[in-house]
Scaffold this motif. Structure first.
Motif, PDB file in Angstrom:
ATOM      1  N   LEU A 134       0.455  -1.256  -0.340  1.00  0.00           N
ATOM      2  CA  LEU A 134       0.050  -0.292   0.026  1.00  0.00           C
ATOM      3  C   LEU A 134       1.081   1.204   0.645  1.00  0.00           C
ATOM      4  CD1 LEU A 134      -2.499  -0.566   2.725  1.00  0.00           C
ATOM      5  CD2 LEU A 134      -3.417  -0.258   0.115  1.00  0.00           C
ATOM      6  N   ARG A 135       1.738   1.258   0.844  1.00  0.00           N
ATOM      7  CA  ARG A 135       2.795   2.433   1.299  1.00  0.00           C
ATOM      8  C   ARG A 135       4.486   2.740   0.080  1.00  0.00           C
ATOM      9  NH1 ARG A 135       1.949   5.168   6.247  1.00  0.00           N
ATOM     10  NH2 ARG A 135       4.307   5.496   6.154  1.00  0.00           N
ATOM     11  N   PRO A 137       4.002   0.620  -3.624  1.00  0.00           N
ATOM     12  CA  PRO A 137       3.565  -0.265  -4.158  1.00  0.00           C
ATOM     13  C   PRO A 137       4.296  -0.589  -5.544  1.00  0.00           C
ATOM     14  CG  PRO A 137       3.166   2.102  -4.715  1.00  0.00           C
ATOM     15  CD  PRO A 137       3.480   1.958  -3.373  1.00  0.00           C
ATOM     16  N   VAL A 198      -6.413  -1.141   9.019  1.00  0.00           N
ATOM     17  CA  VAL A 198      -6.763  -1.083   7.053  1.00  0.00           C
ATOM     18  C   VAL A 198      -8.287  -1.568   6.542  1.00  0.00           C
ATOM     19  CG1 VAL A 198      -5.545  -2.207   5.298  1.00  0.00           C
ATOM     20  CG2 VAL A 198      -4.004  -1.838   7.344  1.00  0.00           C
ATOM     21  N   ALA A 202      -8.743  -0.449   1.160  1.00  0.00           N
ATOM     22  CA  ALA A 202      -7.204  -0.096   0.680  1.00  0.00           C
ATOM     23  C   ALA A 202      -7.211  -0.333  -0.653  1.00  0.00           C
ATOM     24  CB  ALA A 202      -7.088   0.537   1.799  1.00  0.00           C
ATOM     25  N   LEU A 203      -7.284  -2.256  -0.025  1.00  0.00           N
ATOM     26  CA  LEU A 203      -7.059  -2.909  -0.782  1.00  0.00           C
ATOM     27  C   LEU A 203      -6.946  -2.876  -2.159  1.00  0.00           C
ATOM     28  CD1 LEU A 203      -7.633  -5.717   1.045  1.00  0.00           C
ATOM     29  CD2 LEU A 203      -6.023  -4.245   1.596  1.00  0.00           C
ATOM     30  N   SER A 205      -6.262  -0.499  -4.135  1.00  0.00           N
ATOM     31  CA  SER A 205      -5.487  -0.105  -4.824  1.00  0.00           C
ATOM     32  C   SER A 205      -3.762  -0.731  -4.833  1.00  0.00           C
ATOM     33  CB  SER A 205      -4.924   1.244  -3.429  1.00  0.00           C
ATOM     34  OG  SER A 205      -4.341   1.781  -2.758  1.00  0.00           O
ATOM     35  N   ILE A 206      -4.294  -1.678  -4.374  1.00  0.00           N
ATOM     36  CA  ILE A 206      -2.554  -2.842  -4.076  1.00  0.00           C
ATOM     37  C   ILE A 206      -2.683  -3.716  -5.384  1.00  0.00           C
ATOM     38  CG2 ILE A 206      -1.459  -4.874  -3.140  1.00  0.00           C
ATOM     39  CD1 ILE A 206      -2.383  -3.865  -0.906  1.00  0.00           C
TER      40      ILE A 206
END
Length: 268
Positions: A134-135, A137, A198, A202-203, A205-206
């Protein structure tokens, strides 16, 4: 205690079969220190090829991968890390978070002049792998996470584990830990009591392909593991039959093969 018993079992097995035991997690021939973001991190390297970063669980160390390193070292340049405040990595700070550990991983890869790596994380290490993706990639080629959770409560953890953690918090809350080891142990415990946080959303965006794994008797709720898998845009799921939280130790041969297959398989 669980990690120590596993280590002794492996050591005995190697001696019985006439093999020289490799002291994973304490191997001076493979061990290195790197000062990263103000923390002295310990890691061991094995093999050659594409880099593979191994991330252990809460209270553990790189020795927890004793059943996995020999296999993966045949195919990858394995980097088995002791996370900050764990194993032989030194961390004098009074706080700990998955974001801090993910940033450590990214900084270590940069210091090693590695643009990116495959990542395999167990338990807290699986959480760190997801947060790293996430932070940072660009640092993650593909990730495999076994026994990971996204928040710390009874909707993610089994009732037994949640009650155990609540008891631990009640017993430790308000105590003053003057011994450095007990103070560090409490900091490590609080990591899982307070974190992670988390959101499933948000996942999305992985972008890195992810292999989400758990045992069918894991301490992570099965529906939580499935929700993680369903929230990732490019993911595989494996619920390991007849397994608890220690999938990579209890079913090491199958685990190693399947994770390697995932790392090497074409992925649309």
């Amino acid at each position: 205690m669980r990690c120590y018993i596993t280590f002794l079992f492996l050591l005995l097995s190697q001696l019985v079969h006439g093999q020289k035991a490799v002291p994973y997690g304490h191997n001076t021939a493979a061990g290195h220190y790197a000062t990263v973001r103000g923390v002295k991190l310990y890691y061991e390297t094995y093999g050659a090829g594409a880099p593979l970063l191994l991330l252990h669980g809460n209270g553990g160390s790189s020795q927890d991968f004793a059943k996995n390193i020999p296999y993966f070292a045949k195919h990858y340049r394995v980097i088995a890390l002791d996370s900050r405040a764990h194993g032989r990595s030194v961390d004098a700070g009074d706080s700990l978070s998955f974001e801090m550990m993910a940033d450590d991983c990214a900084a270590l890869l940069t210091q090693l002049r590695l643009d990116s790596a495959y990542v395999l994380g167990w338990s807290d290490g699986g959480i760190t792998a997801l947060v790293l993706a996430l932070r940072h990639p660009g640092k993650v080629k593909r990730l495999a996470a076994t026994g990971a959770n996204l928040w710390p409560d009874s909707t993610a953890l089994t009732p037994e584990l949640w009650q155990q953690m609540r008891r631990g918090y009640r017993e430790g809350q308000g105590q003053t830990f003057t011994d450095a080891k007990r103070r560090n142990d409490w900091k490590v415990f609080l990591l899982d009591w307070k974190e992670p946080h988390v959101p499933l959303s948000a996942l999305a965006s992985i972008k890195a392909p992810a292999f989400i794994i758990a045992g069918d008797r894991d301490v992570i709720r099965a529906d939580h593991t499935v929700a993680i898998y369903q929230s990732l845009p490019r993911a595989w799921l494996w619920i390991v039959p007849n397994s608890s939280h220690g999938t990579l130790q209890e079913h090491a041969d199958e685990f190693n093969r399947k994770v390697n297959q995932f790392f090497r398989a074409p992925f649309q």
